[in-house]
Every structure is written in structure tokens, then in C-alpha cells.
Design an enzyme around this catalytic site. Sequence first.
Site, PDB file in Angstrom:
ATOM      1  CE  LYS A   1       0.397  -0.567  -0.706  1.00  0.00           C
ATOM      2  NZ  LYS A   1      -0.107  -0.485   0.957  1.00  0.00           N
TER       3      LYS A   1
ATOM      4  CB  SER B   1      -4.258  -1.948   0.078  1.00  0.00           C
ATOM      5  OG  SER B   1      -2.719  -1.330   1.029  1.00  0.00           O
TER       6      SER B   1
ATOM      7  CB  SER C   1      -2.311  -2.767   3.117  1.00  0.00           C
ATOM      8  OG  SER C   1      -3.747  -2.576   3.466  1.00  0.00           O
TER       9      SER C   1
END
Length: 528
Positions: free
Chosen positions: A88, A163, A187
Site C-alpha cells: 500500500k 481504504s 480497511s
Amino acid sequence: MTDATRLTALHQAALLRAGHASSRDLAAAHLDGAERENHALNAWLVIDRQGALEQADAADARIAAARAEGPAALARLHPLAGVPIALKDLVSVRGGQATAGSRILEGYRAPYDAHITERLKDAGAVILGKTNMDEFAMGSSTEHSAYGPTANPWALDRVPGGSSGGSAASVAAYHAPISIGTDTGGSIRQPAALCGIVGLKPTYGRVSRYGIIAFASSLDQVGPFARDTRDAAALLHAVAGRDERDSTSAPIPVPDRWLSLPGPAEAAASLKGRRLGLPREYFVDGMEPGVEARVREAVRALEDAGAIVEEVSLPHTEYGLATYYIVAPAEASANLARYDGVRFGPRLGDGDVLANYLATRGQGFGPEVKRRIMLGTYALSAGYYDAFYLKAQKVRTLIKADFDALWAQGFDALVAPTTSGVAFRFGAKMADPVAMYLSDACTLPVNMAGLPGMSIPCGLSEGLPVGLQLIGAPWAETGLFELACGYEAITADAPWRAQEPSALALAADPATPTPRQRAAAPGAGLAG
Ligand code: GLN
């Protein structure tokens, strides 16, 4: 030979050790897929072909040297040596970008490696690139990324969740066998559910947050995405453990059991007698019937395998969302104060300090981030601190006490839905922030209580994946892994397991529109 990208990380690792595949070839196969499909998925913000191939060559040299030295040296390599991974874009990798999905960090280069980056490099994992995310991890759909939304590999007009949507989509689309996400209120688990893969938020303190761009420091945890439980456990094994640079990382041993989870027969047998709680508050009003049906079928399958399931109550669940949306924005407003145009990223404005500050933050942050900063600053302001922030902390204690009461009664784990619906269409929740916030109603109490939570695929509803959430007591990740392995074993032959994400062929077509184009024209005959 079968397409290597379809293999699990541990299967790829076995090929590498046996000398039946090279890390370079594995990296190249995954990079090819990522480059071919990223215009349609936008899962990646950077695909680092050159850097990845260099790391792969180094891994190949390391594996060859170990093989020459003998079986003991091979066994000393971490199972992830030579295996591709996606990170990420809030994980610091020295010299690389870390935008956190925000314009305010465009052009910023991380001056050091995150703790988990060091650990992955030590293990010999091959970092393919950085994945898309909601800005500063605030969101549930990846539509709040400043770099455009990510599409769901199961339906290109739908969100992958957020997310950590890019990390989930990249694994679902076979661009990487494993990836790293972060979970502050859901997330990792929510995008894992919406993309049909495995995701785990570890116990708070299990993984160091050093070098991870912060959202809400008392809630944030780093965790793995994978296509099965064994891979998720191996990845967590690589990154977990005490790091003195994060004072909240706990000196709790990392079990080697995570690298040798039971095989199918043993895992299925171990379900017998396991005591599982089914929290009634997690079957919320407005839950999609297909999602509820899949979750209840999964619970029945566990019961048929000998688990003892009892309905339980977590009475403060309904306050989870309100409490989270005080605590998380409060912490975020403090964490994001550092983006002042002086120290990180671009500096906008005409030179006057205040004007620069206002211009940099005014243009650098997107609307959701500004909303959170305003909420958080308000909740922490002198006149309202007691009424909001302090009150929220007290309710947080009650939420944790609900869970503690169940562990005291001897439950091994809780089983629940991860989300109340399948992946939603672009734009469906963008106009109504509270509707977006409700996406995490079933996940965020777990962050408030600091517990480990996992989402595993449990079938399809309307052709889209559904997630089953497993929640454990603090440090009980091993039990969650065993439970998940058991469920995987008893559903190994289910037809839905054989189904690949339905939009992959479309994603590979160069004529397919980008997620940004789809999001701008929802429903304009672009479904797929
Ligand atoms: N969707 C939640 C939020 O926007 C949780 C996000 C997360 O876990 N990072 O705050």
C-alpha cells in the site's frame, strides 16, 4: 506449466526452492499482468519493473547459494524469499514514493525503510510496486484517492472497497500473490471481503507502525492480504514482532506455527468442539439478503463440522460508528498537522508562511481529509473535549468490555459478516459520507477494542464475493488462522472457490475504459 500467477505465495516459494522456477520469471509474470491490466483497474500507483527484477535477481542468487550449501541453508530462508509482493502506498520504502493517496505527498521520497519494509527485504520478498488507496486511508471504496479510483476485478463499474483497495484488487487480479494493507476501521477486512480474498487485521501492537504514514495511531494496524490463509499467516510472520522504534509494538513472540498451519484433514478435524459466538448485532438492518444467506451458510458448515455456535450479544455495537468518528478524526487531525508545506511534498503559495500553509493544505488535501480534520479539531477543542473526545474514549472502553466478557466465557472466536453488502457501484456512496461510513459498521468495533479480525471468502451473492469475519481475543491470531484453515478445508470443493474474478478478461482489453472514466459516467453502458 500452469500460469505461475495463479499459484499461492507458498506454492511459488516451493517452486523456487526446488529450482523449478526463478524469482525473476515469477516477478516478470506478475509485472506483465499488472502492466496489462492497470489501465482498467488502477490498482497500482507505481509498478517498479526495474527495481523488482533487481530484487528478484538478488533473491535468485540467495536461493542458489543456499541450495549449494545444502538443505539446512535452504530451510533457513524465509518462505517468502523470492516471492512477489505489493505494498500500500503509505509504506515507506527508502528512495521511493509514499503518497498515501494524497496530492500533498506528491513527489515526496521516503528517506528510510519502514520496519515492515526492512523485514520484507530481509526475508527476500520482491516488492513489485505501490498500490492505490483512499487518501490517508480515509474511506471505504478507494474513490477518495487523489489518483483516481480503483476498479473491482469482479465488476469494473464497482469499487474494490477501501481504504486498501489497490492492495486487495492486485491480489484478486493475480498481480501479486500477497500484499500489505493497513486497517484503522476495516480497511483490510472490508476490501478483502469485496474482492473475494483473505485479509487480516492483527492485534493492535502486533506489527510495528514505524515508517507507515499515520492515520489514527491508536487504531492503525498493518496486515496481510492473500488468496488463502496459509499465505496470509506466512506474510504476517515476516512482518510481525517487537520493534523498539514503535513503542506500541508489543514484545509478544511471533509463533512459528504460522508457517506450519495444519493440513486440510487436521484443520477440518480441529473445528470439532470449537466454541464460536455469533454476535446478533452484526446482522444489521438493511443487510443484503444474499450476503446474510452466505454468512449463515458458512456458520452452518462450521457447525456441521463440529463447531459449537451460540448467538451472543455485543450490546455497545450500535455506538461503534459514532465513537470511531470522534476518535479516528481526532487522532488524524493531530497526525496530519505535519503536512505544512515545509517538511514534506510540494509547497504552494507565494512565500508568506501562513499563505503557504493555507495554499498547501487547501489544495493538497481532498474533501474527505478536510472533513476529518475539521471533525477532529472540533472534537478536541477546549470547549468540546469532554463532551466528545473524552466521552468517546469512555464508550470505547465499554465496546472493549463487551468483547472481554465473551472471552471470559470461553469463546474461541466470533463469526460475523465482514460487510452488510457486496461491492457497490462507483458513486453510490460518494454524495453521502455517512452512508460510506456505514460500510465499516461490522469491522470498526474490532479496531476500537484492539482485537485481531480476519475476513475470508465464503461465497458469492449476485456474482460478487462475500466475506466471513472471524474475530479473536488479543494475540489469538493462531486460533483465527486454524479456524480459517478449517473453513477452507471443509469448503475446498465448493464451486464458488473455482471461480476467478469475472472482469479479468475485460481488464486485459486495452480498449476498456479507466476507472476514472467509469466513475465519471456511472451506468453509461460500461458495466463489466
Ligand atoms: N472506512 C474507515 C474510515 O474511513 C476505515 C478506514 C481504515 O480502516 N483505514 O475511517
